[in-house]
Scaffold this motif. Structure first.
Motif, PDB file in Angstrom:
ATOM      1  N   ALA A  30      32.406  34.817  51.213  1.00  0.00           N
ATOM      2  CA  ALA A  30      31.533  34.106  50.278  1.00  0.00           C
ATOM      3  C   ALA A  30      31.981  34.286  48.829  1.00  0.00           C
ATOM      4  O   ALA A  30      32.135  33.309  48.102  1.00  0.00           O
ATOM      5  N   ARG A  31      32.195  35.541  48.426  1.00  0.00           N
ATOM      6  CA  ARG A  31      32.492  35.803  47.011  1.00  0.00           C
ATOM      7  C   ARG A  31      33.732  36.650  46.779  1.00  0.00           C
ATOM      8  O   ARG A  31      34.126  36.849  45.638  1.00  0.00           O
ATOM      9  N   HIS A  32      34.313  37.173  47.821  1.00  0.00           N
ATOM     10  CA  HIS A  32      35.489  38.046  47.696  1.00  0.00           C
ATOM     11  C   HIS A  32      35.211  39.224  46.765  1.00  0.00           C
ATOM     12  O   HIS A  32      36.076  39.669  46.020  1.00  0.00           O
ATOM     13  N   GLU A  33      33.977  39.727  46.828  1.00  0.00           N
ATOM     14  CA  GLU A  33      33.573  40.877  46.031  1.00  0.00           C
ATOM     15  C   GLU A  33      32.785  41.825  46.921  1.00  0.00           C
ATOM     16  O   GLU A  33      32.164  41.405  47.891  1.00  0.00           O
ATOM     17  N   GLY A  34      32.830  43.096  46.568  1.00  0.00           N
ATOM     18  CA  GLY A  34      32.065  44.070  47.318  1.00  0.00           C
ATOM     19  C   GLY A  34      31.979  45.382  46.585  1.00  0.00           C
ATOM     20  O   GLY A  34      32.404  45.497  45.423  1.00  0.00           O
ATOM     21  N   ARG A  35      31.423  46.360  47.265  1.00  0.00           N
ATOM     22  CA  ARG A  35      31.354  47.722  46.756  1.00  0.00           C
ATOM     23  C   ARG A  35      31.876  48.623  47.858  1.00  0.00           C
ATOM     24  O   ARG A  35      31.578  48.423  49.028  1.00  0.00           O
ATOM     25  N   ILE A  36      32.653  49.629  47.462  1.00  0.00           N
ATOM     26  CA  ILE A  36      33.211  50.573  48.438  1.00  0.00           C
ATOM     27  C   ILE A  36      32.782  51.989  48.099  1.00  0.00           C
ATOM     28  O   ILE A  36      32.483  52.305  46.941  1.00  0.00           O
ATOM     29  N   ARG A  37      32.758  52.829  49.148  1.00  0.00           N
ATOM     30  CA  ARG A  37      32.526  54.273  48.997  1.00  0.00           C
ATOM     31  C   ARG A  37      33.530  54.975  49.889  1.00  0.00           C
ATOM     32  O   ARG A  37      33.608  54.681  51.088  1.00  0.00           O
ATOM     33  N   ALA A  38      34.269  55.896  49.294  1.00  0.00           N
ATOM     34  CA  ALA A  38      35.237  56.691  50.061  1.00  0.00           C
ATOM     35  C   ALA A  38      35.731  57.836  49.196  1.00  0.00           C
ATOM     36  O   ALA A  38      35.956  57.669  48.001  1.00  0.00           O
ATOM     37  N   GLY A  39      35.899  58.994  49.805  1.00  0.00           N
ATOM     38  CA  GLY A  39      36.461  60.137  49.094  1.00  0.00           C
ATOM     39  C   GLY A  39      35.681  60.542  47.861  1.00  0.00           C
ATOM     40  O   GLY A  39      36.262  61.053  46.901  1.00  0.00           O
ATOM     41  N   GLY A  40      34.375  60.280  47.863  1.00  0.00           N
ATOM     42  CA  GLY A  40      33.551  60.612  46.709  1.00  0.00           C
ATOM     43  C   GLY A  40      33.616  59.592  45.591  1.00  0.00           C
ATOM     44  O   GLY A  40      33.060  59.810  44.518  1.00  0.00           O
ATOM     45  N   VAL A  41      34.278  58.475  45.817  1.00  0.00           N
ATOM     46  CA  VAL A  41      34.394  57.402  44.828  1.00  0.00           C
ATOM     47  C   VAL A  41      33.524  56.239  45.290  1.00  0.00           C
ATOM     48  O   VAL A  41      33.561  55.857  46.457  1.00  0.00           O
ATOM     49  N   GLU A  42      32.735  55.675  44.397  1.00  0.00           N
ATOM     50  CA  GLU A  42      32.006  54.441  44.670  1.00  0.00           C
ATOM     51  C   GLU A  42      32.381  53.451  43.589  1.00  0.00           C
ATOM     52  O   GLU A  42      32.278  53.748  42.400  1.00  0.00           O
ATOM     53  N   LYS A  43      32.864  52.266  44.012  1.00  0.00           N
ATOM     54  CA  LYS A  43      33.398  51.286  43.064  1.00  0.00           C
ATOM     55  C   LYS A  43      33.065  49.874  43.515  1.00  0.00           C
ATOM     56  O   LYS A  43      33.063  49.570  44.704  1.00  0.00           O
ATOM     57  N   ASP A  44      32.854  49.002  42.537  1.00  0.00           N
ATOM     58  CA  ASP A  44      32.820  47.576  42.794  1.00  0.00           C
ATOM     59  C   ASP A  44      34.263  47.099  42.854  1.00  0.00           C
ATOM     60  O   ASP A  44      35.113  47.555  42.064  1.00  0.00           O
ATOM     61  N   VAL A  45      34.541  46.191  43.795  1.00  0.00           N
ATOM     62  CA  VAL A  45      35.914  45.721  43.993  1.00  0.00           C
ATOM     63  C   VAL A  45      35.949  44.215  44.183  1.00  0.00           C
ATOM     64  O   VAL A  45      34.984  43.597  44.626  1.00  0.00           O
ATOM     65  N   THR A  46      37.093  43.656  43.842  1.00  0.00           N
ATOM     66  CA  THR A  46      37.442  42.300  44.225  1.00  0.00           C
ATOM     67  C   THR A  46      38.311  42.428  45.463  1.00  0.00           C
ATOM     68  O   THR A  46      39.191  43.294  45.526  1.00  0.00           O
ATOM     69  N   LEU A  47      38.045  41.590  46.459  1.00  0.00           N
ATOM     70  CA  LEU A  47      38.785  41.612  47.721  1.00  0.00           C
ATOM     71  C   LEU A  47      39.844  40.516  47.661  1.00  0.00           C
ATOM     72  O   LEU A  47      39.525  39.323  47.719  1.00  0.00           O
ATOM     73  N   VAL A  48      41.088  40.922  47.506  1.00  0.00           N
ATOM     74  CA  VAL A  48      42.193  39.995  47.310  1.00  0.00           C
ATOM     75  C   VAL A  48      42.919  39.807  48.643  1.00  0.00           C
ATOM     76  O   VAL A  48      43.496  40.763  49.181  1.00  0.00           O
ATOM     77  N   ASP A  49      42.871  38.593  49.177  1.00  0.00           N
ATOM     78  CA  ASP A  49      43.572  38.316  50.432  1.00  0.00           C
ATOM     79  C   ASP A  49      45.065  38.467  50.225  1.00  0.00           C
ATOM     80  O   ASP A  49      45.620  37.960  49.242  1.00  0.00           O
ATOM     81  N   LEU A  50      45.717  39.166  51.148  1.00  0.00           N
ATOM     82  CA  LEU A  50      47.161  39.315  51.087  1.00  0.00           C
ATOM     83  C   LEU A  50      47.798  38.408  52.128  1.00  0.00           C
ATOM     84  O   LEU A  50      47.270  38.254  53.228  1.00  0.00           O
ATOM     85  N   GLY A  51      48.905  37.839  51.792  1.00  0.00           N
ATOM     86  CA  GLY A  51      49.654  37.053  52.765  1.00  0.00           C
ATOM     87  C   GLY A  51      50.353  37.984  53.742  1.00  0.00           C
ATOM     88  O   GLY A  51      50.123  39.195  53.740  1.00  0.00           O
ATOM     89  N   ASP A  52      51.211  37.439  54.546  1.00  0.00           N
ATOM     90  CA  ASP A  52      51.876  38.254  55.560  1.00  0.00           C
ATOM     91  C   ASP A  52      53.142  38.952  55.066  1.00  0.00           C
ATOM     92  O   ASP A  52      53.783  39.683  55.811  1.00  0.00           O
ATOM     93  N   GLU A  53      53.490  38.775  53.795  1.00  0.00           N
ATOM     94  CA  GLU A  53      54.732  39.362  53.286  1.00  0.00           C
ATOM     95  C   GLU A  53      54.720  40.894  53.258  1.00  0.00           C
ATOM     96  O   GLU A  53      55.768  41.516  53.236  1.00  0.00           O
ATOM     97  N   ARG A  54      53.550  41.507  53.294  1.00  0.00           N
ATOM     98  CA  ARG A  54      53.471  42.976  53.258  1.00  0.00           C
ATOM     99  C   ARG A  54      53.003  43.566  54.590  1.00  0.00           C
ATOM    100  O   ARG A  54      52.690  44.746  54.669  1.00  0.00           O
ATOM    101  N   ASP A  55      52.944  42.747  55.637  1.00  0.00           N
ATOM    102  CA  ASP A  55      52.445  43.219  56.934  1.00  0.00           C
ATOM    103  C   ASP A  55      53.177  44.454  57.439  1.00  0.00           C
ATOM    104  O   ASP A  55      52.540  45.414  57.881  1.00  0.00           O
ATOM    105  N   ASP A  56      54.504  44.449  57.382  1.00  0.00           N
ATOM    106  CA  ASP A  56      55.267  45.595  57.899  1.00  0.00           C
ATOM    107  C   ASP A  56      54.932  46.875  57.134  1.00  0.00           C
ATOM    108  O   ASP A  56      54.739  47.934  57.731  1.00  0.00           O
ATOM    109  N   GLU A  57      54.856  46.768  55.817  1.00  0.00           N
ATOM    110  CA  GLU A  57      54.526  47.921  54.968  1.00  0.00           C
ATOM    111  C   GLU A  57      53.123  48.460  55.287  1.00  0.00           C
ATOM    112  O   GLU A  57      52.930  49.674  55.428  1.00  0.00           O
TER     113      GLU A  57
END
Length: 129
Positions: A62-89
């Motif tokens: 819907a908006r490609h935005e969210g909030r994450i919590r991990a490792g004691g960090v809480e942050k608002d984020v933009t969710l950027v779709d990645l193409g397949d060029e970095r799949d192997d990595e």
């Protein structure tokens, strides 16, 4: 978009699990979902083990935005779709970090279906609720 501080990158990237809540069309947060997270170079990446049909992934569309919590960090984020060029990595990052899990689980998170949902988490200024 802002960058992760080195401390945030280390804490979020090394967390075993990450909680994510997508921002709905009306600006409210969805329910928290627990997923896996990997560092990939300077980026922090996530994907849906169940592919594009999973509820939490659909919620990110819907908006490609969210909030994450991990490792004691809480942050608002933009969710950027990645193409397949970095799949192997990114596949290699999942294998390195979660390789102690059963092979069928690693096969699922590194499948073509899961890889099609790979997103970079880009920090945003914190929301004021």
């Amino acid at each position: 978009m802002a960058d992760w501080t080195p401390d945030e990158h280390d804490r979020v990237g090394s967390a075993e699990e990450l909680q994510i809540a997508s921002v709905r069309r009306d600006g409210t947060l969805s329910s928290w979902r627990t997923i896996w997270v990997v560092p990939a170079g300077d980026d922090i990446c996530v994907r849906s083990v169940n592919g594009p049909g999973s509820a939490w992934f659909k919620g990110t569309r819907a908006r490609h935005e969210g909030r994450i919590r991990a490792g004691g960090v809480e942050k608002d984020v933009t969710l950027v779709d990645l193409g397949d060029e970095r799949d192997d990595e990114i596949d290699a990052a999942y294998r390195r970090k979660y390789g102690h899990y059963a092979a069928y689980i690693i096969d699922a998170i590194t499948s073509e279906q899961a890889a099609s949902t790979t997103m970079q988490l880009a920090p945003r200024p914190t929301r004021r609720d």
